[in-house]
Design an enzyme around this catalytic site. Structure first.
Site, short mmCIF file in Angstrom:
data_model
loop_
_atom_site.label_atom_id
_atom_site.label_comp_id
_atom_site.label_asym_id
_atom_site.label_seq_id
_atom_site.Cartn_x
_atom_site.Cartn_y
_atom_site.Cartn_z
N LYS A 1 1.53 1.85 -2.82
CA LYS A 1 0.76 1.41 -1.66
C LYS A 1 -0.24 2.45 -1.08
O LYS A 1 0.65 3.27 -0.49
CB LYS A 1 1.69 0.84 -0.56
CG LYS A 1 2.24 -0.77 -1.21
CD LYS A 1 0.99 -1.71 -1.26
CE LYS A 1 1.80 -2.91 -2.04
NZ LYS A 1 0.92 -3.79 -2.35
N LYS B 1 -2.83 -15.40 -6.93
CA LYS B 1 -1.67 -15.87 -6.10
C LYS B 1 -1.35 -17.29 -6.11
O LYS B 1 -2.72 -17.84 -5.63
CB LYS B 1 -1.73 -15.12 -4.93
CG LYS B 1 -1.43 -13.52 -4.94
CD LYS B 1 -1.31 -13.09 -3.54
CE LYS B 1 -0.62 -11.54 -3.38
NZ LYS B 1 -1.02 -10.50 -4.10
#
Ligand code: 0XW
Ligand code: MG
Length: 368
Positions: A164, A264
């Protein structure tokens, strides 16, 4: 077959690692909303959505639940196996609000596949291969802490790390360098900014990390900004948050903005539309990741089945959310080993929700 009852349950899913930080924002768990759909023939379907707080996507728990209260009654009496038709019925009754529709749509597919006597992967067109590679996110922290967690994930068998970034590009370059220096060639690194950088930040990061082998994920928020990065960066790139509509997918392909997309399920209102977009992405030659925004075993089962019904050659990887949380909401997910996930082989999603964990519904609607 007719839908007789729709029940909505809530469940807290604390993160096993205690917290999860991305896009400069920390969450300590997720709040799942679980939908149960009952039919007059005794077949029951389940679906789940667990937004990442309210900062990550358009989804937030209060909105999902208020939407379900409104949308549930619209489906009563309908044949749950008519997934395409019911997606249109939901669209006619409620504009947008994909995150509300998603757990309902997943539950309908669970019923339809169970009624056909097939595991969802087969019902969706066939299981291609028996397992899908997993990535594991390395939550944003200092380079040292991130290195520790990267090592832990690799020791657990994961071979893809989603580091991240999306913070100060110089600090982020240090994070990547620290982790990359420590890994052998069997580990693939994705640097995911979750759209937090400007193109200026992203290009500084790319410049500072030249010579490191990694895939860049969603550096900036808009397609225009990502296109700027793409034009200047000679590295593979995938888009996640930007892959949010048919128009976006077509533009990503037409302008060559990325080499892959993350679909998603909840962003597309469930399996019905996520599958269409997935199939189109595959036909357009884009690598595909099918996943969701979060959740536990019910969400992971849907992710596993959809991933495995994606052609293996175009499948990038996916995520085992049920291993991110301390709470299991269903039995039946095969154990994850060697960094790959399998899907259950029983009919439908193939998992059995744990009544004792899921508890009583927050509300339900049923035929009079
Ligand atoms: C790792 N995730 C799937 C969890 C959050 O939903 C965001 C995310 C991602 O890929 O960016
Ligand atoms: Mg991502």
């Amino acid at each position: 077959m007719k839908i007789t009852r729709i029940s909505v349950h809530g469940l807290e899913l604390p993160f096993r690692e205690g917290s999860y930080r991305c896009r400069n924002h920390t969450e300590y768990g997720q709040t799942a909303t679980i939908v149960r759909v009952d039919s007059d023939e005794g077949v029951t379907g389940w679906g789940e959505i667990a937004p990442l707080g309210a900062f990550y996507s358009e989804a937030f728990t209060g909105g999902v639940r208020a939407g379900l209260e409104r949308l549930g009654p619209v489906l009563l009496g309908a044949d749950p196996r008519e997934t395409g038709k019911l997606a249109r019925v939901m669209d006619a009754a409620m504009h947008g609000q994909m995150d509300v529709k998603s757990p309902l749509d997943i539950a309908l597919w669970d019923i339809a596949a169970k009624a056909a006597g097939l595991p969802l992967a087969e019902f969706l067109g066939g299981r291609d291969g028996m397992s899908v590679a997993l990535y594991r996110s390395v939550s944003q922290a200092s380079p040292e802490i991130m290195l520790d967690s990267a090592r832990r994930h690799v020791a657990d068998g994961y071979r893809r790390l989603q580091v991240k970034v999306g913070d100060d590009p110089v600090l982020d370059a240090g994070r990547l360098q620290t982790i990359a220096d420590d890994m052998d060639g069997s580990v693939i690194i994705f640097c995911d900014a979750n759209g937090a950088w400007t193109s200026h930040d992203a290009l500084r990061f790319v410049e500072r990390t030249r010579g490191i082998d990694y895939v860049l994920e969603q550096p900036c928020r808009t397609l225009d900004e990502n296109l700027v990065v793409r034009r200047h960066a000679a590295i593979p790139m995938v888009l996640d948050e930007s892959a949010d509509s048919l128009d976006a997918l077509l533009r990503i392909h037409r302008e060559g903005v990325a080499d892959g997309v993350t679909i998603k399920i909840s962003r597309f209102g469930g399996i019905t539309r996520a599958r269409r977009i997935r199939d189109l992405a595959v036909d357009l030659g884009l690598m595909v990741t099918v996943e969701c925004v979060g959740g536990a075993d019910i969400a992971s089962a849907a992710i596993a089945h959809m991933s495995l019904s994606t052609p293996e050659a175009m499948r990038l990887h996916t995520v085992d959310f049920h291993n991110w949380t301390t709470v299991s909401n269903a039995t039946g997910m095969p154990d994850v080993a060697d960094g790959v996930m399998r899907a259950p082989v029983g009919p439908g999603l193939g998992v059995t929700p744990r009544d004792d964990v899921i508890g009583e519904p927050l509300f339900s609607c049923h035929a009079a």
